[in-house]
Design a protein around this motif. Structure first.
Motif, mmCIF file in Angstrom:
data_model
loop_
_atom_site.group_PDB
_atom_site.id
_atom_site.type_symbol
_atom_site.label_atom_id
_atom_site.label_comp_id
_atom_site.label_asym_id
_atom_site.label_seq_id
_atom_site.Cartn_x
_atom_site.Cartn_y
_atom_site.Cartn_z
ATOM 1 N N GLY A 113 11.243 11.687 -0.899
ATOM 2 C CA GLY A 113 12.016 11.006 -1.938
ATOM 3 C C GLY A 113 11.183 10.024 -2.730
ATOM 4 O O GLY A 113 11.260 9.963 -3.969
ATOM 5 N N VAL A 114 10.358 9.236 -2.034
ATOM 6 C CA VAL A 114 9.499 8.264 -2.731
ATOM 7 C C VAL A 114 8.481 8.989 -3.603
ATOM 8 O O VAL A 114 8.233 8.600 -4.762
ATOM 9 N N LEU A 115 7.858 10.052 -3.047
ATOM 10 C CA LEU A 115 6.906 10.829 -3.845
ATOM 11 C C LEU A 115 7.567 11.420 -5.087
ATOM 12 O O LEU A 115 6.976 11.427 -6.172
ATOM 13 N N GLY A 116 8.797 11.930 -4.925
ATOM 14 C CA GLY A 116 9.506 12.490 -6.071
ATOM 15 C C GLY A 116 9.752 11.464 -7.154
ATOM 16 O O GLY A 116 9.589 11.750 -8.351
ATOM 17 N N GLY A 117 10.137 10.246 -6.770
ATOM 18 C CA GLY A 117 10.354 9.193 -7.760
ATOM 19 C C GLY A 117 9.075 8.789 -8.458
ATOM 20 O O GLY A 117 9.039 8.620 -9.691
ATOM 21 N N LEU A 118 7.982 8.651 -7.690
ATOM 22 C CA LEU A 118 6.699 8.252 -8.288
ATOM 23 C C LEU A 118 6.144 9.345 -9.197
ATOM 24 O O LEU A 118 5.744 9.072 -10.343
ATOM 25 N N LEU A 119 6.101 10.574 -8.677
ATOM 26 C CA LEU A 119 5.551 11.675 -9.478
ATOM 27 C C LEU A 119 6.452 12.007 -10.662
ATOM 28 O O LEU A 119 5.964 12.378 -11.737
ATOM 29 N N GLY A 120 7.781 11.885 -10.492
ATOM 30 C CA GLY A 120 8.697 12.143 -11.605
ATOM 31 C C GLY A 120 8.517 11.151 -12.728
ATOM 32 O O GLY A 120 8.475 11.532 -13.914
#
Length: 777
Positions: free
Chosen positions: A330-337
């Motif tokens: 979830g954190v990676l998705g928010g950062l990469l998004g």
């Protein structure tokens, strides 16, 4: 038409009889008492039902007391149109999938044939040539015939449903180009999907049905007059957008929630039923098409085609410790998004500069991206090492030499497969199926996944923005599933969650981090994967991704809206908007241009030619009937209401002139104007001819004026005015003085959508930028 005129005449006679006393008392604009309210209230509320601000006028409001049969006709037509929207959207989605699967399938079969013969150069030329030709067709159509068909179309639909008129967005030409262009662009192997275009296609179908067909070939069916207004057209387009999402993902509930969460600004419970009905029809059509194609009558269609990544065959078991890698996704998705949104914003700015140089630059940009994509998709699998097939799969599904399959042989010897070719040398839909595949823990090498992720990050950035129909869903799903699968490989010794489910969670996280949707995405992924056990961890991933992404920048669709310069009104005003009043906004704007209730034709022509305003306050003055342009009448003033530019032009076009200034009777108005006339738009003042003698004549504007426009007091904060403007769906908002006394002009100013856009206000009041805070979510 005759029946419509008969209804109008009977209504006019009824109103005339019931309001004769009032007409007698207020017929003379000079007899107004100073103690009368600035905006006169009629005793019967509707002495002038002709003019409705911000909407196309129809007799739909009079159906309640005209005829129960007409009410029934109106309701039946709503449901019939909702049914047709779903039927046609489902049919066209099937056609697009059928064409894409066959064109791309036969192209890949030809390429694989040359690869099996080890004629690699010839295989590349066939693939690159076919992709080049398909991209050329899509780009030519978008550049020369329908520029509005390029891109996904979702930001423009979102803007339209917010109250912004987007010209040529829902025309027949746009629809045809969108269909053919989507087939060409997706078949060409470009890093884009057909999901966004399907949403746009559904909206175009809905708009065309509501207006009776294209502008030049409209069906003059009298029942369609009920839908000759913006509210019903807006509702139909909402049904069309939800049907498009449903057609893309076979997700009826997800389609309804997508329209509710992402594109619709106004929502009603009755609209919920109709959108769900439309999506249900889409699902039935798609299911019927799939069953038909299973018999083999659809060529290569039926071996995939519609996106359906079924992971129901795996048991989802997880423990408390598994929530840690899920939260990391979830954190990676928010950062990469958010990083993807930021980078894409910069790329689109560069593309805007290139596209401004002319049509040839648009074509060259699209074709360059096509060539680069073909080189990468065909060349990069040569970098991957061949992997031996699992002995249990040998001679059954590994290796595969066709256009699809999880273990493509490519350039490998017998008994081996190329995992990178499995992901790249296929259609985007099959690539997602392969990377979502379950019970394949050792299928993909970490190096191949890194190459795949890096490639699709680059392709996703450079492909979106070229002059072809394109969707963002599939590129983001491909990127997210790649890093989800990589994390699944890293966590394999410590978790029991299947790597295919990690890929699903990665795709969901990146979509939430970029698009900032939660509820609709959750349901769409549940309907895609057909596994309800994924619900808790999917919800957790989406919530974390959206929260992290919101800390950095807006959603990708909001960024595109800003780049296109569309004045979208957000639901949450900026905090600093509470520190400024609408009166202060009015003070920095040019003086409001008003018209008298009985106005000289020459002044109306002068005002229309010298301004671009769409609405004008109508003020009755006790001293003069026709003040010069820019001057303010003195004495007893009465704000009668607001008149639209289109209605002024209509009065000039019909030459509804009076030799001397006087108030007209209601029957004169109903005799000359019909609701069809008042709903027409598009005529300009340059198309109207007025002679010199007619310039000295007069027009009574009272019957054409909306007597109940929305008004605010000049002391109201901009934040409150913005909320009212957006929630009611206004086009104009009049600002009235705080103190009403003799000699005070009854209108301080007029607010439009552009006046309430945050960056426009900051341009005028730069000191507010120091107190600018983040929006609430």
């Amino acid at each position: 038409m005759e029946e419509l005129n008969r209804i109008a005449e009977s209504e006019a006679e009824s109103i005339e009889r019931s309001q004769q006393e009032e007409i007698d008392g207020f017929n003379d604009p000079e007899s107004n008492d100073l103690h009368q309210p600035l905006l006169k209230r009629n005793r019967t509320l509707s002495s002038s039902p002709l003019a409705i601000v911000g909407t196309k006028v129809s007799h739909i409001e009079s159906l309640d007391y005209e005829s129960k049969v007409q009410v029934l006709q109106y309701i039946l037509m709503k449901w019939l149109l909702a049914f047709l929207v779903g039927l046609l959207t489902g049919g066209i989605a099937t056609l697009i999938n059928l064409a894409v699967e066959n064109i791309a399938g036969y192209k890949l079969l030809a390429v694989v044939k040359y690869i099996d013969e080890e004629r690699y150069i010839m295989g590349f030329l066939v693939m690159a040539g076919a992709n080049f030709f398909l991209t050329l067709v899509a780009a030519l159509l978008c550049v020369f015939f329908a520029p509005t068909a390029a891109g996904p179309g979702i930001p423009e639909i979102k803007a339209y449903l917010n109250g912004i008129d987007t010209p040529d967005m829902f025309g027949a030409t746009t629809l045809i180009v969108k269909i053919i262009g989507s087939i060409g662009a997706v078949s060409a192997g470009l890093d884009l999907g057909k999901e966004g275009p399907l949403v746009h296609i559904g909206s175009c179908i809905a708009s065309l049905l509501g207006q009776g067909g294209p502008d030049n070939y409209q069906v003059k069916w009298r029942w369609l007059r009920y839908f000759n207004n913006d509210r019903d057209r807006r509702d139909l387009i909402t049904c069309g957008s939800s049907s498009g999402v449903c057609a893309a993902f076979r997700a009826p509930v997800g389609g309804v929630l997508f329209a509710l969460e992402e594109v619709a600004t106004w929502w009603r419970s009755a609209l919920l039923w109709r959108t769900f009905f439309s999506t249900a029809v889409v699902v039935v059509v798609l299911r019927a098409a799939i069953e038909t194609c299973k018999s083999g009558y659809c060529g290569l269609f039926g071996h995939g085609g519609l996106i359906m990544f079924d992971v129901s065959g795996v048991e989802v078991t997880y423990h408390a410790a598994d929530l840690i890698p899920v939260a990391v996704i979830g954190v990676l998705g928010g950062l990469l998004g958010s990083l993807y949104n930021y980078t894409l914003h910069k790329v689109l700015k560069v593309y805007n500069v290139i596209n401004k140089n002319g049509k040839m630059h648009k074509l060259l940009l699209a074709l360059s991206v096509s060539i680069f994509t073909s080189v990468c998709l065909y060349g990069l699998p040569f970098l991957a090492q061949c992997r031996p097939c699992d002995p249990s799969l040998l001679d059954s599904s590994c290796p595969s030499t066709g256009r699809e399959g999880n273990f493509k042989q490519f350039n490998c010897p017998k008994g081996h497969y190329n995992d990178l070719a499995t992901l790249l040398l296929t259609t985007n839909d099959d690539a997602v199926r392969n990377i979502f595949s379950i019970n394949t823990a050792s299928e993909f090498n970490i190096v191949s996944l890194v190459i795949f992720f890096a490639l699709y990050c680059v392709l996703g950035l450079i492909t979106f923005g070229i002059a072809v129909p394109s969707g963002l869903f599939l590129p983001i799903i491909l990127m997210g599933s790649a890093y989800g699968r990589m994390l699944g490989l890293a966590m394999a010794p410590y978790t029991k969650i299947d790597q295919g489910l990690y890929a699903v969670l990665g795709a969901a996280s990146l979509m939430a981090g970029s698009m900032r949707m939660t509820v609709s995405l959750c349901v769409i992924f549940l309907e895609l994967t057909n596994n309800l056990l994924l619900l808790p961890i999917t919800m957790l991933v989406l919530l974390i991704s959206k929260t992290v992404g919101d800390c950095f920048n807006p959603s990708i669709y909001e960024i595109i809206l800003e780049l296109k310069g569309l004045p979208f009104l957000d639901a949450n005003p900026e905090p600093w908007m509470r520190n400024i009043t609408v009166g202060e906004l009015a003070d920095v704007k040019p003086a409001v241009v008003t018209l008298s209730g009985v106005e000289r034709v020459g002044r109306i022509v002068e005002v229309l030619k010298n301004t671009t305003h769409n609405g004008f306050p109508v003020v009755d003055s006790g001293i003069t009937i026709n003040p010069p342009l820019g001057s303010s009448p003195n004495g007893a003033n009465e704000l009668h209401g607001l008149i639209l530019r289109a209605h002024l032009i209509l009065a000039l076009k019909k030459k509804w002139f009076l030799p001397e200034p006087r108030r007209t009777e209601d029957w004169e108005v109903w005799k000359e104007f019909t609701s069809i006339d008042l709903a027409e738009r598009g005529t300009t003042i340059q198309e109207v001819t007025v002679t010199k003698a007619e310039m000295a004549m007069y027009i009574d504007l009272h019957p054409l004026t909306n007597m109940t426009p929305y008004t605010v007091v000049e002391s109201m904060s901009v934040a409150k005015a913005l909320v009212l403007f957006r929630q009611v769906g206004l086009r104009h908002m009049l600002i009235l003085p705080k103190y009403q006394a003799a000699g005070v002009f009854p209108v301080v100013g007029i607010l439009t959508r552009q006046d309430l856009i945050a960056h426009n206000i900051l341009d005028v009041f730069p000191h507010l930028s120091s107190s600018k805070g983040k929006k609430g979510h």
